[in-house]
Design an enzyme around this catalytic site. Structure first.
Site, PDB file in Angstrom:
ATOM      1  N   LEU A   1       0.836  -1.196   0.000  1.00  0.00           N
ATOM      2  CA  LEU A   1       0.000   0.000   0.000  1.00  0.00           C
ATOM      3  C   LEU A   1       0.868   1.242   0.000  1.00  0.00           C
ATOM      4  CD1 LEU A   1      -2.863  -0.882   2.498  1.00  0.00           C
ATOM      5  CD2 LEU A   1      -2.508  -1.584   0.122  1.00  0.00           C
TER       6      LEU A   1
ATOM      7  N   GLY B   1       1.165  -5.305   1.089  1.00  0.00           N
ATOM      8  CA  GLY B   1       0.136  -5.286   0.037  1.00  0.00           C
ATOM      9  C   GLY B   1       0.617  -5.917  -1.268  1.00  0.00           C
TER      10      GLY B   1
ATOM     11  N   ASN C   1       4.471  -8.232   6.148  1.00  0.00           N
ATOM     12  CA  ASN C   1       5.371  -7.765   7.200  1.00  0.00           C
ATOM     13  C   ASN C   1       4.758  -6.640   8.041  1.00  0.00           C
ATOM     14  OD1 ASN C   1       5.434  -6.178   4.860  1.00  0.00           O
ATOM     15  ND2 ASN C   1       7.351  -5.227   5.478  1.00  0.00           N
ATOM     16  N   GLU C   2       3.428  -6.533   8.023  1.00  0.00           N
ATOM     17  CA  GLU C   2       2.779  -5.377   8.658  1.00  0.00           C
ATOM     18  C   GLU C   2       3.216  -5.153  10.105  1.00  0.00           C
ATOM     19  OE1 GLU C   2       1.436  -7.194   6.383  1.00  0.00           O
ATOM     20  OE2 GLU C   2       0.196  -5.955   5.089  1.00  0.00           O
TER      21      GLU C   2
END
Ligand SMILES: CCCCC/C=C/C(=O)SCCNC(=O)CCNC(=O)[C@H](O)C(C)(C)COP(=O)(O)OP(=O)(O)OC[C@H]1O[C@@H](n2cnc3c(N)ncnc32)[C@H](O)[C@@H]1OP(=O)(O)O
Length: 794
Positions: A208, A253, A275-276
């Site tokens: 994102l 994303g 990997n957020e």
């Protein structure tokens, strides 16, 4: 420099306040200044010094764009910021202080980084007369081109959807919209399958776009998330076979896009994963489900909670990707092989089966779409999340000079880029086209036309026989009459030629000097007006030619091929061109220098010059109005007074066609040899500054910013500069002491240097706004150690 504009006895308050500057650029220049809107990016010491020198003479308004908070360093160099303002918005405090300088100026600020403003409101900067940027780092160019490319192989029936949003295919609203419509297009074409890949060399997608989530506009944020949901639903539930050819990194994303496909083929040595958590973010449920459906509950839990990014080979052993290839071409070929597996299966049957497999996951989001949206929006707006994102952004460190320069170039808004670092100052002007009518040359020869007087002037001058005048009348006739008389005498003895050489002019001067008649005491005294005539021999007998810079303008394509977009300047030039073609000379300027003469004789002569100038200006005005009408331009686009001013200064017209900073930064060769061979050339500052820009981009700090890092930074900067020089095919090296010097500055601004440079930059901005005086073209360097400065056309 022009003479003071005449003032009425009761000067208005405004003309009293601005008296001195009105002498420089007149009421019309002041009007342009008062209508101008100036944008300052970054209220650094230099930035505020520039604005100070624009607010005082009375620009219309200014807007400061700066997302920084005031630091101790700011207080040390910026005189507009007080100690107790540390931690406050730099844009806000600078705006307040600057507004106190002049109540006639309006000012506002945007407490956001220029990157943020650029990302959210691209056209924001278009409304300004000039944009000034200080301490702005570069950025790789991103174009307005279509963000995805869809191609269909007619033979195999396989479609390829290529992400192409430089530099890293970060998923913003526009890219997601284009992916979604690309998929619709492919679905309509009933393709056998889709390959999803990227045009970037080493990135599939960076996930994102952080700019969509950081300090968002809530409305756009809502829209963005809905489009992300739509795009995922479309891709995840796509009726035809889907393969991701992951030819680069695919974090967050980016990984989601790949996971939404049925098959994943990844090039070696890249990374992939959700990997957020590493970024302080929580991945939504459908992100998690997309991963769980591929690698299972346990591996997903381990991967997601740790925010793992897997190398290609790890991803293969985990089952996150299905095949590994050496490069994209091999990936595409493997993808086609995968798709050909379904050649003997009815597409509807295949599609329905896929639908059933994926149905639950899709339904989960369908059922909770609204809730998912609200959760996301609330989450994204949470100050803690914004804090994480801010840190993350800093780590990515955006650079905006290049896209801003490209954007303003296209919008034809002048950009002034300035930097003050240690003892070094730099100003770079970017103007696509800048035209000047009043250049205010330092010295100007009077435009007298004595070599070819027009009929009315000739008749008047021929009517005065200087040799037969009595003593009193002689001493009151204007010098021009004397000069004309003796010039004709000279011509009689020189085959009708005017004197050209110094010796020839000496002959004419002697004729005038020998002309006095004895006074009542029998003494021959040379009168003041005759002295003036001798003086004019040097400056007023040059044949009337069209200066080369004016001829270049008249021959310019913009003058010859006018369009509906032509500016009034070019329409007037086209009309002037016609006058020149018919009369063989530029219009008379119409002004006569002061000279010792009786009032009547002087005014008669002055009227002749004035009338001729008026007649010619009226002819140009009529022609210009006709041209404007033919082009369908508004009637009031050209006024008579403008044309009069234009004709008066026709012999000093000036045109600058600039160079776009983005092009300059993307140039692959630069011939610096002649500069680098000269030990005194300030060109080395340009190279150092470009190195500095790169350093900031790569390391997110100024070289030498931290005391214990000066030496390592010197090495890093040296290597960056030698890389730059080799990219430009330049074999010279920069002397080591130059690099050491810049590292010693540690990025600090010195107030005295910023104050001097600020004054210089403000002058350039005023020239751009008033279209008077020639602005520098295009880069200026100032060395405060030696007080040397230099201009280069880059
Ligand atoms: C709020 C809840 C949301 C929950 C779900 C979130 C999902 C997400 O997808 S969050 C985004 C996570 N993305 C990442 O962590 C990737 C970050 N990027 C990278 O790690 C690297 O850029 C790379 C490995 C993808 C590529 O590296 P490299 O080729 O060295 O390129 P640069 O790092 O120099 O980046 C070039 C350029 O692009 C900007 N950029 C990178 N990623 C993003 C991004 N996700 N959004 C916006 N911009 C991004 C980066 O800042 C560079 O810009 P400039 O410095 O201005 O050139």
């Amino acid at each position: 420099m022009s003479s003071p504009s005449p003032k009425s006895p009761e000067q208005s308050d405004k003309s009293k306040k601005y008296d001195r500057q009105l002498r420089l650029w007149g009421d019309h220049g002041q009007r342009l200044l008062e209508n101008s809107k100036v944008c300052l990016i970054n209220a650094t010491a230099l930035g505020t010094e520039i604005l100070k020198s624009l607010v005082l003479p009375g620009i219309g308004s200014f807007t400061i764009v700066d997302g920084e908070k005031i630091s101790e360093e700011d207080i040390g160099s910026n005189f507009f910021l007080e100690n107790d303002s540390i931690g406050l918005s730099r844009a806000q405090v600078a705006t307040q202080s600057l507004l106190e300088l002049n109540p006639d100026v309006r000012g506002d600020y945007i407490d956001e980084s220029p990157e943020h403003v650029m990302a959210h409101t691209q056209d924001f900067f278009n409304k300004f007369t000039v944009v000034i940027a200080t301490a702005l780092p570069e950025k790789r160019f991103s174009s307005d081109a279509k963000l995805v490319a869809v191609s269909v192989n007619d033979k195999s029936g396989v479609a390829t959807l290529t992400l192409q949003r430089p530099p890293v295919n970060s998923l913003n609203l526009e890219l997601l919209t284009d992916i979604s419509s690309g998929l619709t297009e492919i679905e309509k074409a009933k393709c056998r399958g889709v390959i999803l890949t990227s045009s970037a060399e080493s990135v599939f997608s960076a996930g994102l776009d952080i700019f969509e989530v950081y300090k968002p506009n809530p409305e756009r944020l809502n829209h963005f998330w809905k489009v992300l949901q739509d795009t995922w639903l479309k891709l995840y539930g796509f009726p035809y076979a889907t393969v991701a050819v992951i030819n680069g990194h695919a974090p967050a994303g980016g990984c989601l896009l790949a996971l939404s496909c049925e098959y994943r083929i990844m090039s070696k040595n890249y990374t992939i994963g959700l990997n957020e958590t590493q970024l302080g973010l929580v991945a939504p449920k459908w992100f998690i489900a997309s991963m769980r459906n591929v690698i299972g509950q346990r591996q997903s839990e381990l991967a997601l909670t740790a925010g793992r990014l897997f190398k290609t080979d790890e991803a293969l052993s985990l089952g996150l990707v299905d095949e590994v290839v050496d490069n994209k071409e091999e990936g595409i070929s493997k993808a086609e092989q995968f798709l050909s597996r379904f050649r003997n299966i009815a597409p509807e049957v295949r599609g329905m089966t896929k639908q059933l497999v994926r149905e639950d996951t899709i339904k989960d989001l369908m059922k909770t779409r609204e809730q998912d949206l609200n959760t996301f929006v609330q989450y994204a707006l949470n100050p803690k999340v914004q804090e994480y994102l801010e840190k993350y952004m800093q780590a990515l460190k955006t650079k905006v000079l290049i896209p801003l320069s490209r954007h303003l170039w296209d919008a034809q808004v002048p950009l002034v880029v300035c930097r003050s670092i240690g003892f070094l100052g730099y100003i770079r002007l970017q103007v696509k086209e800048h035209t000047v009518i009043e250049t205010h040359p330092d010295s100007e020869n009077p435009d007298l036309r004595l070599d070819k007087p027009w009929p009315a002037l000739k008749e008047h001058l021929d009517s005065i026989n200087v040799a037969t005048l009595d003593q009193k009348t002689r001493s009151h006739i204007p010098a021009i009459v004397i000069l004309y008389y003796y010039l004709n005498k000279y011509k009689e003895f020189h085959d009708g030629n005017v004197p050209r050489t110094r010796a020839e002019k000496d002959v004419l001067r002697k004729m005038i000097r020998d002309s006095p008649i004895p006074d009542e005491h029998g003494v021959k005294v040379l009168e003041e007006n005759f002295e003036e005539a001798i003086h004019y021999v040097n400056t007023c007998l040059n044949p009337q030619t069209i200066p080369s810079n004016v001829q270049t303008i008249l021959d310019d394509d913009s003058c010859i091929n006018l369009t509906q977009n032509s500016s009034p300047f070019w329409v007037m030039c086209a009309a002037l061109r016609e006058l020149v073609q018919s009369e063989g000379a530029l219009p008379v300027s119409g002004s006569l220098p002061d000279m010792a003469a009786d009032t009547n004789s002087y005014i008669t002569l002055q009227q002749l010059y004035y009338k001729q100038a008026q007649l010619q200006a009226e002819a140009v005005f009529r022609r210009a109005s006709q041209i404007a009408r033919n082009l369908g331009l508004p009637q009031d686009i050209i006024t008579e007074s403008e044309v009069k001013l234009f004709c008066k200064h026709a012999n000093e017209l000036h045109l600058i066609r600039g160079c776009c900073i983005a092009d300059e930064y993307e140039r692959t060769s630069l011939d610096l040899t002649s500069y680098l061979e000269d030990p005194d050339s300030l060109m080395f500052y340009y190279i150092t500054l470009r190195g500095l820009e790169r350093f900031i981009s790569e390391f997110n700090t100024y070289p030498g910013q931290f005391d214990d890092q000066v030496e390592p930074d010197v090495l890093k900067l040296k290597s960056i500069i030698s890389k730059l020089l080799s990219e430009w095919n330049c074999s010279h090296a920069l002397r080591d002491e130059r690099v050491h010097e810049v590292c010693r500055y540690g990025g600090a601004e010195l107030h005295s240097v910023s104050a001097i440079l600020g004054g210089c930059a403000a002058h350039e901005v005023i020239k751009l706004i008033t279209h008077q005086y020639k602005p520098l073209n295009n880069a200026f360097f100032y060395d405060a150690i030696t007080s040397n400065s230099a201009t280069f056309c880059l």
